[in-house]
Design an enzyme around this catalytic site. Structure first.
Site, PDB file in Angstrom:
ATOM      1  CB  SER A 118      12.826  95.504  72.490  1.00 52.00           C
ATOM      2  OG  SER A 118      12.259  94.634  71.545  1.00 52.00           O
ATOM      3  CG  HIS A 175      15.821  91.176  71.684  1.00 52.98           C
ATOM      4  ND1 HIS A 175      16.165  92.289  70.936  1.00 52.98           N
ATOM      5  CD2 HIS A 175      14.556  91.408  72.141  1.00 52.98           C
ATOM      6  CE1 HIS A 175      15.145  93.144  70.945  1.00 52.98           C
ATOM      7  NE2 HIS A 175      14.162  92.638  71.657  1.00 52.98           N
TER       8      HIS A 175
END
Length: 255
Positions: free
Chosen positions: A85, A235
């Site tokens: 990320s 995610h």
């Protein structure tokens, strides 16, 4: 100032860079697996995160420079990097700025494109916690719950709680700076930046962060890239299916 890290194992250096509001501790279990596979694993705390220093300066250029200074401090002339990320954004900028220092790059569930700010609820929850009333952990979770109903996300954030002194909790991260600089997190990789060595983009099958339509843009920056998808995860792919995440990344790093 040098970034705080957890270092484990011996062998080729592998840096692991966590995402926004994360820290090196999130990668403890996976770090041990990479160490067992023959790497010297450096799990970093980025500035304003974990046990690293706090600073009002918070952008990808200074974070990339922190990685450079870390490598110089530990005499790491060439490294492989895993970045998740926001950490993937740092890793991409570092690899495209100092390609001679990077052997292989793994970017977990983020692309080089711009991402609009989308952490409003999380920041609202964190800002709702008033540490002056000396809440305990249960009370902090109670305050966070209306903003962050997902149990896993709450637990992830609460890993950042620590006792400053008896009866006084605080967050390790630098919340005031995140409030002021939240736009920074989604910034795009400069279009002239390139990295021409092996790169793996690994994404969650249920995550919308890397779309098939993003692949041509990725190719412009990363000439030798491959993409892997872990099915049925979002995610937080490395936390939701660490076994498959490790298998895919270790295969790429050791081939």
């Amino acid at each position: 100032m040098i970034l705080h890290s957890r270092i484990e194992g011996e062998g080729k250096p592998l840096l692991i860079i966590h995402g926004f509001l994360g820290m090196s501790d999130n990668w403890k279990s996976l770090g041990s697996l990479y160490a067992a596979a023959g790497f010297q694993v450096h799990m970093l705390d980025l500035r304003n995160h974990g046990k690293s220093f706090h600073s009002d300066e918070f952008n990808y250029n200074v974070m990339s420079n922190d990685i450079l200074e870390y490598c110089q401090h530990y005499n790491l002339s060439k490294v492989s990097i895993i970045g998740h990320s926001m950490g993937g954004k740092v890793a991409m900028l570092f690899a495209t700025t100092y390609p001679e220092k990077v052997e292989k790059l793994i970017v977990a569930d983020i692309g080089p494109k711009y991402y609009a700010p989308h952490h409003d609820e999380i920041l609202a929850g964190l800002n709702a916690v008033d540490f002056s009333i000396k809440p305990d952990r249960a009370k902090v979770e109670e305050i966070l719950y209306p903003f962050i109903t997902d149990f896993g996300t709450r637990q992830f954030l609460m890993k950042n709680l620590y006792w400053v002194e008896p009866q006084q909790l605080a967050f390790r991260f630098n919340l005031p700076v995140f409030n002021a600089k939240i736009e920074t997190i989604g910034e795009t990789l400069p279009k002239e930046n390139h990295f021409d060595k092996p790169t793996l983009f690994i994404r969650g099958g249920n995550s919308g962060y890397i779309l098939d339509t993003d692949l041509p843009e990725i190719k412009k920056h990363f000439a030798i890239f491959e993409i892997a998808t872990i099915p049925n995860v979002g995610h937080w792919l490395h936390a939701e299916n660490p076994k498959l995440f490790f298998e895919e990344t270790a295969k790429f790093l050791t081939n």
